[in-house]
Design a protein around this motif. Sequence first.
Motif, PDB file in Angstrom:
ATOM      1  N   GLY A 187       0.800  -1.213   0.000  1.00 46.78           N
ATOM      2  CA  GLY A 187       0.000   0.000   0.000  1.00 46.78           C
ATOM      3  C   GLY A 187       0.834   1.264   0.000  1.00 46.78           C
ATOM      4  O   GLY A 187       2.060   1.237   0.169  1.00 46.78           O
ATOM      5  N   MET A 198      -4.237   3.756   0.454  1.00 45.74           N
ATOM      6  CA  MET A 198      -4.767   2.870  -0.582  1.00 45.74           C
ATOM      7  C   MET A 198      -3.851   1.668  -0.682  1.00 45.74           C
ATOM      8  O   MET A 198      -2.680   1.734  -0.294  1.00 45.74           O
ATOM      9  CB  MET A 198      -4.848   3.587  -1.932  1.00 45.74           C
ATOM     10  N   GLY A 199      -4.394   0.570  -1.240  1.00 48.68           N
ATOM     11  CA  GLY A 199      -3.561  -0.610  -1.382  1.00 48.68           C
ATOM     12  C   GLY A 199      -4.327  -1.807  -1.910  1.00 48.68           C
ATOM     13  O   GLY A 199      -5.524  -1.742  -2.194  1.00 48.68           O
ATOM     14  N   ILE A 200      -3.608  -2.935  -2.049  1.00 47.33           N
ATOM     15  CA  ILE A 200      -4.157  -4.204  -2.523  1.00 47.33           C
ATOM     16  C   ILE A 200      -3.588  -5.321  -1.672  1.00 47.33           C
ATOM     17  O   ILE A 200      -2.387  -5.317  -1.354  1.00 47.33           O
ATOM     18  CB  ILE A 200      -3.850  -4.426  -4.022  1.00 47.33           C
ATOM     19  N   GLN A 204      -6.345  -9.945  -3.655  1.00 51.72           N
ATOM     20  CA  GLN A 204      -6.710  -8.950  -4.656  1.00 51.72           C
ATOM     21  C   GLN A 204      -7.904  -8.108  -4.203  1.00 51.72           C
ATOM     22  O   GLN A 204      -8.754  -7.713  -5.003  1.00 51.72           O
ATOM     23  CB  GLN A 204      -7.021  -9.591  -6.006  1.00 51.72           C
ATOM     24  N   LEU A 206      -8.982  -4.571  -3.179  1.00 51.58           N
ATOM     25  CA  LEU A 206      -8.500  -3.204  -3.375  1.00 51.58           C
ATOM     26  C   LEU A 206      -9.240  -2.270  -2.432  1.00 51.58           C
ATOM     27  O   LEU A 206     -10.453  -2.404  -2.247  1.00 51.58           O
ATOM     28  CB  LEU A 206      -8.757  -2.737  -4.809  1.00 51.58           C
ATOM     29  N   SER A 208      -9.449   2.057  -1.319  1.00 44.50           N
ATOM     30  CA  SER A 208      -9.019   3.454  -1.259  1.00 44.50           C
ATOM     31  C   SER A 208     -10.147   4.243  -0.616  1.00 44.50           C
ATOM     32  O   SER A 208     -11.214   3.692  -0.319  1.00 44.50           O
ATOM     33  CB  SER A 208      -8.680   4.000  -2.654  1.00 44.50           C
ATOM     34  N   ALA A 450      -2.304   6.180  -7.253  1.00 46.21           N
ATOM     35  CA  ALA A 450      -2.199   4.729  -7.362  1.00 46.21           C
ATOM     36  C   ALA A 450      -3.305   4.192  -8.253  1.00 46.21           C
ATOM     37  O   ALA A 450      -4.452   4.654  -8.188  1.00 46.21           O
ATOM     38  CB  ALA A 450      -2.268   4.074  -5.991  1.00 46.21           C
ATOM     39  N   LEU A 452      -5.032   0.644  -8.854  1.00 43.62           N
ATOM     40  CA  LEU A 452      -5.189  -0.674  -8.255  1.00 43.62           C
ATOM     41  C   LEU A 452      -6.028  -1.538  -9.180  1.00 43.62           C
ATOM     42  O   LEU A 452      -7.103  -1.115  -9.622  1.00 43.62           O
ATOM     43  CB  LEU A 452      -5.861  -0.562  -6.892  1.00 43.62           C
ATOM     44  N   TYR A 464      -1.835  -6.107  -8.591  1.00 44.05           N
ATOM     45  CA  TYR A 464      -0.792  -5.081  -8.520  1.00 44.05           C
ATOM     46  C   TYR A 464      -1.341  -3.691  -8.256  1.00 44.05           C
ATOM     47  O   TYR A 464      -2.524  -3.400  -8.464  1.00 44.05           O
ATOM     48  CB  TYR A 464       0.053  -5.068  -9.799  1.00 44.05           C
ATOM     49  N   MET A 465      -0.428  -2.845  -7.823  1.00 45.54           N
ATOM     50  CA  MET A 465      -0.662  -1.409  -7.662  1.00 45.54           C
ATOM     51  C   MET A 465       0.398  -0.678  -8.467  1.00 45.54           C
ATOM     52  O   MET A 465       1.592  -0.886  -8.257  1.00 45.54           O
ATOM     53  CB  MET A 465      -0.559  -1.008  -6.186  1.00 45.54           C
ATOM     54  N   HIS A 467       2.065   2.797  -8.856  1.00 47.34           N
ATOM     55  CA  HIS A 467       2.146   3.924  -7.914  1.00 47.34           C
ATOM     56  C   HIS A 467       3.082   4.996  -8.434  1.00 47.34           C
ATOM     57  O   HIS A 467       4.142   4.705  -8.991  1.00 47.34           O
ATOM     58  CB  HIS A 467       2.664   3.429  -6.559  1.00 47.34           C
TER      59      HIS A 467
END
Length: 591
Positions: A187, A198-200, A204, A206, A208, A450, A452, A464-465, A467
């Motif tokens: 993230g 935000m992140g994954i 998977q 996701l 934000s 980002a 995502l 994946y992210m 960024h």
Amino acid sequence: MLSNKFRSTGTRGVITVFVVLLTASLAWASPEASRQEGIAHGRANAAAIAESVRALRAAGEARGVDYEEVLAAARKREALNRQILPDKMAWIEGVAKGSGVAYEDLLVLNTADRLMTGFVGECTTFIAHGTALAEGKGALIAKNRDLGSHTLSEVAFEQARRHDSKDVYRGAYIDIPQAETTYRFVGSRSAGRWGYGMGINEHQVLVSDNDAPTRDALAFTDGLHDNDYVRLVLERAATAREGVEILTKLTEKYGQAWNSIMFEIADPKELWIVEIAGYRWVAKKYENTYTARSNQFQITDDYDLAADDLISFAASQGWVDEGLERINFRAVYGGTTLYPDDNENLKDRPATEILYNTEVRYRRAMELLGAIDGAISAETILPLVRDHYDTYTLPSGAVLELNQVPFYSSGAADMQEWITQFPEKDTFERTLFPRAICHHAFEGITASSAILVARPGIPNELGYMLHCFMQPCNSLFIPFYVGASDIDSRFTTPEAGSLFMILSKVAFGAYGDYHGVIRSVFDPYEKELFPAMAAMEKEYRDLLASGKGGEARNVLDAFSDGKGGEGIELAHKAVEALFSEVAASSAWSRD
């Protein structure tokens, strides 16, 4: 929170600039040493500080704000600040003594300025699901995270863990029971933060979020910070629907701290948006469509899930009639103040469905998404997160021809620095600030972005992210796969972000001079990025199918390490190219 930002506020067409008072990078010593530093600062900048206070009062008067009420709110915060930030408070006292400006005015300027100037807008997020995407399935969330103009970001992994029953999650303000198992995720966070923006995760999932104002009661320091919520969902949710459940139960039990939040949650199959108003909430599932969020609620009466007391609480405040089975959430719970100071007089707080510059950004985001409906992907979303408007229609009907140039680099931003006649007043009328999706300003910036992506039918490790640090237009997107073994420590500390901050600061106000130089370094990387990702992913899947899991992991790690290292190397090259151009711009010769 103490203000440490260079604030630019448009008020009825007048742009007023507030000077920096509290600087985030200052290293605080003892209260007495800080007081002496404040005195020196006040003496050296007395005129500018006085003008900042005058401008702040003018902004409040233009909005009809009662200054005494704001001062009272600042006084309430003062006690807490003296406990946790005694050096900074001593510094403000010193500035007051050195500048001759009243301490009370500086207290308001540094602790309650939003109550005077109002809400100015923050992040913008693009969201798409299913047939809206080029692949016809999966989900995508692309968020520009707008924060203070000196915010550095980091990218980090949090590893999966098993926890003891006595363990606690230590949030920004409160501790809550820890989950038995937490999942691995990658993230983006503000430098040094525990929570994430935000992140994954390894399933998977996701996540934000976007801020929004509400008139619901808030938990303040007895509740959860929005960055805590993001981390908690990433750590605990194996599906988007489970993320909705986690969010809403946490909200009902602990409440949201400082403002309302809209959370975008997706997995390879589903996409949900949860809009939280303090302790109340609604959730909506989006299928085969696109949508966007800026900084106002968007769910009306079309929610799929809601808090049990959503309507009864609104009725108890006199906001709606008793006995309703469904309400327009945005119209009932939307407010005008992003960071209210307390929960007093909820019944009398004004409601609003739309706010000017958040609505303009929302409409622009929807317009851009509509143009690529059915073809939305991580690659096609890149121009959207870099958008500065082609044209911008002002309330009068006049049109600014921005042509994708940030406002402060455009001809519309004449700040009247060259003045030949003695002015009769301290301010001048100027075009209001058209806040863009890719945000460049004094008061705040897009500090990170980002993209995502959750895809069905692939190993979860390939979630994946993408960024980038700082504004996307003058940055590049680096891939971070959730299945990679580790992340270069230059990303998990402020080192990488600092390089991109140099680009952002030098290019601010001079986009036309330096944007092309920066892009000449970064564009080749991004041009070959997506084909390279596809080739690596195919090799990874083939190896996995052949039972060569270790080799597959090595391929993923080598690709991730290589692209990360190349990104940092290119950032160094961009800084060198930028300063070469800066030097060349001042060189001249008679030859």
